[in-house]
Scaffold this motif. Structure first.
Motif, short mmCIF file in Angstrom:
data_model
loop_
_atom_site.label_atom_id
_atom_site.label_comp_id
_atom_site.label_asym_id
_atom_site.label_seq_id
_atom_site.Cartn_x
_atom_site.Cartn_y
_atom_site.Cartn_z
N HIS A 111 0.87 -1.20 0.00
CA HIS A 111 0.00 0.00 0.00
C HIS A 111 0.89 1.23 0.00
CE1 HIS A 111 -3.14 2.87 1.03
NE2 HIS A 111 -2.31 3.34 1.96
N LYS A 112 0.63 2.15 -0.93
CA LYS A 112 1.35 3.42 -0.96
C LYS A 112 0.34 4.55 -0.83
CE LYS A 112 4.62 6.28 -3.42
NZ LYS A 112 5.39 6.51 -4.63
N GLY A 113 0.61 5.44 0.11
CA GLY A 113 -0.27 6.59 0.30
C GLY A 113 -0.66 6.74 1.75
N PRO A 114 -1.51 7.74 2.01
CA PRO A 114 -1.93 7.98 3.40
C PRO A 114 -2.84 6.86 3.91
CG PRO A 114 -3.14 9.40 1.90
CD PRO A 114 -2.12 8.69 1.08
N MET A 115 -2.93 6.75 5.22
CA MET A 115 -3.74 5.70 5.82
C MET A 115 -5.23 5.85 5.48
SD MET A 115 -1.52 3.75 7.01
CE MET A 115 -2.48 2.57 7.92
N TYR A 119 -6.00 -18.62 -4.81
CA TYR A 119 -5.95 -18.68 -3.35
C TYR A 119 -7.25 -18.19 -2.73
CZ TYR A 119 -0.97 -19.22 -4.20
OH TYR A 119 0.24 -19.67 -4.62
N LYS A 120 -7.42 -18.58 -1.47
CA LYS A 120 -8.54 -18.05 -0.68
C LYS A 120 -8.02 -17.61 0.68
CE LYS A 120 -9.96 -22.74 0.63
NZ LYS A 120 -11.03 -23.72 0.55
N ASN A 121 -8.72 -16.67 1.25
CA ASN A 121 -8.39 -16.13 2.56
C ASN A 121 -8.62 -17.19 3.64
OD1 ASN A 121 -7.90 -14.11 4.57
ND2 ASN A 121 -10.10 -13.82 4.79
N VAL A 122 -7.82 -17.16 4.67
CA VAL A 122 -7.96 -18.04 5.81
C VAL A 122 -8.27 -17.17 7.02
CG1 VAL A 122 -6.80 -19.75 7.24
CG2 VAL A 122 -6.31 -19.66 4.82
N ARG A 123 -9.20 -17.62 7.83
CA ARG A 123 -9.60 -16.82 9.01
C ARG A 123 -8.54 -16.94 10.11
NH1 ARG A 123 -13.96 -14.03 10.72
NH2 ARG A 123 -14.42 -14.06 12.95
N LYS A 124 -7.46 -16.23 9.87
CA LYS A 124 -6.34 -16.13 10.80
C LYS A 124 -5.94 -14.67 10.83
CE LYS A 124 -4.47 -20.73 9.91
NZ LYS A 124 -3.31 -21.50 9.48
N PRO A 125 -5.04 -14.29 11.71
CA PRO A 125 -4.64 -12.88 11.77
C PRO A 125 -4.06 -12.36 10.44
CG PRO A 125 -3.90 -14.01 13.73
CD PRO A 125 -4.43 -15.07 12.79
N HIS A 126 -4.51 -11.17 10.08
CA HIS A 126 -3.91 -10.41 8.99
C HIS A 126 -2.89 -9.48 9.63
CE1 HIS A 126 -7.64 -11.74 7.18
NE2 HIS A 126 -7.14 -11.42 6.00
N VAL A 127 -1.82 -9.18 8.91
CA VAL A 127 -0.74 -8.40 9.48
C VAL A 127 -0.43 -7.20 8.60
CG1 VAL A 127 1.66 -8.48 10.26
CG2 VAL A 127 0.22 -10.52 10.48
N GLU A 128 -0.31 -6.04 9.22
CA GLU A 128 0.17 -4.85 8.53
C GLU A 128 1.61 -4.64 8.98
OE1 GLU A 128 -4.22 -2.73 8.57
OE2 GLU A 128 -2.63 -1.88 9.82
N VAL A 129 2.50 -4.39 8.03
CA VAL A 129 3.92 -4.23 8.34
C VAL A 129 4.35 -2.81 7.97
CG1 VAL A 129 6.26 -5.09 7.95
CG2 VAL A 129 4.32 -6.68 7.89
N TYR A 130 4.90 -2.12 8.96
CA TYR A 130 5.36 -0.75 8.80
C TYR A 130 6.88 -0.72 8.96
CZ TYR A 130 0.43 0.12 9.66
OH TYR A 130 -0.94 0.11 9.58
N GLY A 131 7.57 -0.39 7.87
CA GLY A 131 9.04 -0.37 7.89
C GLY A 131 9.58 1.02 7.64
N LYS A 132 10.81 1.08 7.14
CA LYS A 132 11.49 2.35 6.95
C LYS A 132 10.83 3.25 5.92
CE LYS A 132 14.92 0.41 3.72
NZ LYS A 132 14.03 0.49 2.61
N ASP A 133 10.03 2.68 5.03
CA ASP A 133 9.37 3.49 4.00
C ASP A 133 8.02 4.06 4.44
OD1 ASP A 133 11.45 3.16 2.17
OD2 ASP A 133 10.63 1.27 1.46
N PHE A 134 7.62 3.75 5.67
CA PHE A 134 6.39 4.35 6.19
C PHE A 134 6.77 5.71 6.77
CE2 PHE A 134 3.08 5.16 9.34
CZ PHE A 134 1.97 5.06 8.51
N LYS A 135 6.22 6.77 6.19
CA LYS A 135 6.61 8.13 6.54
C LYS A 135 5.56 8.89 7.34
CE LYS A 135 9.35 8.31 2.27
NZ LYS A 135 10.29 7.40 2.75
#
Length: 163
Positions: A96-100, A120-136
């Protein structure tokens, strides 16, 4: 929107947490993110500079969101923080690029376009958002983060947590 398939082994995130109705962007998340940054120096055994938002689905169109960092060992969790375990899984990773405020568009693409057109299909498990050095920052048009959605092949029989 860039995507890839990646396997991630089990890991644990220690951070602040809220349970809230599903909405994107959620007004319930920014306050816990601010709270985490105020107290993160108290978190022990941090693995890297990456920050994670872990979305655990709940009944009744709700989710529990933990914002924090991966730890190598859970010990002495600071007051007001929680440990959330994420089991090993295969993920589709969407960039994802852009504001939240536009994050919902990336989730719509993931669930409305990418998954239906994939093998593929989604599995009902945790989804994860990853914020690294490019998150400004939440309002920055140049911010980059990733959405990790757990998946299985549509031809595979998954457990009762498959959506």
């Amino acid at each position: 929107m860039f995507s890839r398939i990646e396997r991630k082994e089990a890991f644990t995130v220690v951070g602040t947490q809220v349970t809230a109705p599903c909405e994107c962007p959620s007004p319930h998340i920014p306050p816990i993110v601010c709270e985490y940054f105020k107290n993160r120096a108290a978190v022990k055994n941090i693995v890297s500079d990456l920050e994670y938002g872990v979305n655990v689905p709940q009944e009744g169109y709700k989710f529990t969101y933990t914002f924090g960092q991966e730890v190598s060992k859970v010990e002495d969790i600071p007051e007001g923080m929680f440990a959330t375990e994420v089991e090993a899984a295969d993920y589709v990773v969407i960039t994802h690029k852009g504001p939240m405020k536009t994050l919902g568009d990336s989730y719509k693409y993931l669930f409305g376009t990418w998954l239906p057109q994939s093998d593929y299909k989604n599995v009902r498990k945790p989804h994860v958002e990853v914020y690294g050095k490019d998150f400004k920052g939440a309002d920055n048009e140049e911010s980059v983060m990733e959405i990790w959605c757990p998946i299985v092949k549509k031809t595979e029989k998954a457990d009762e947590n498959t959506k």
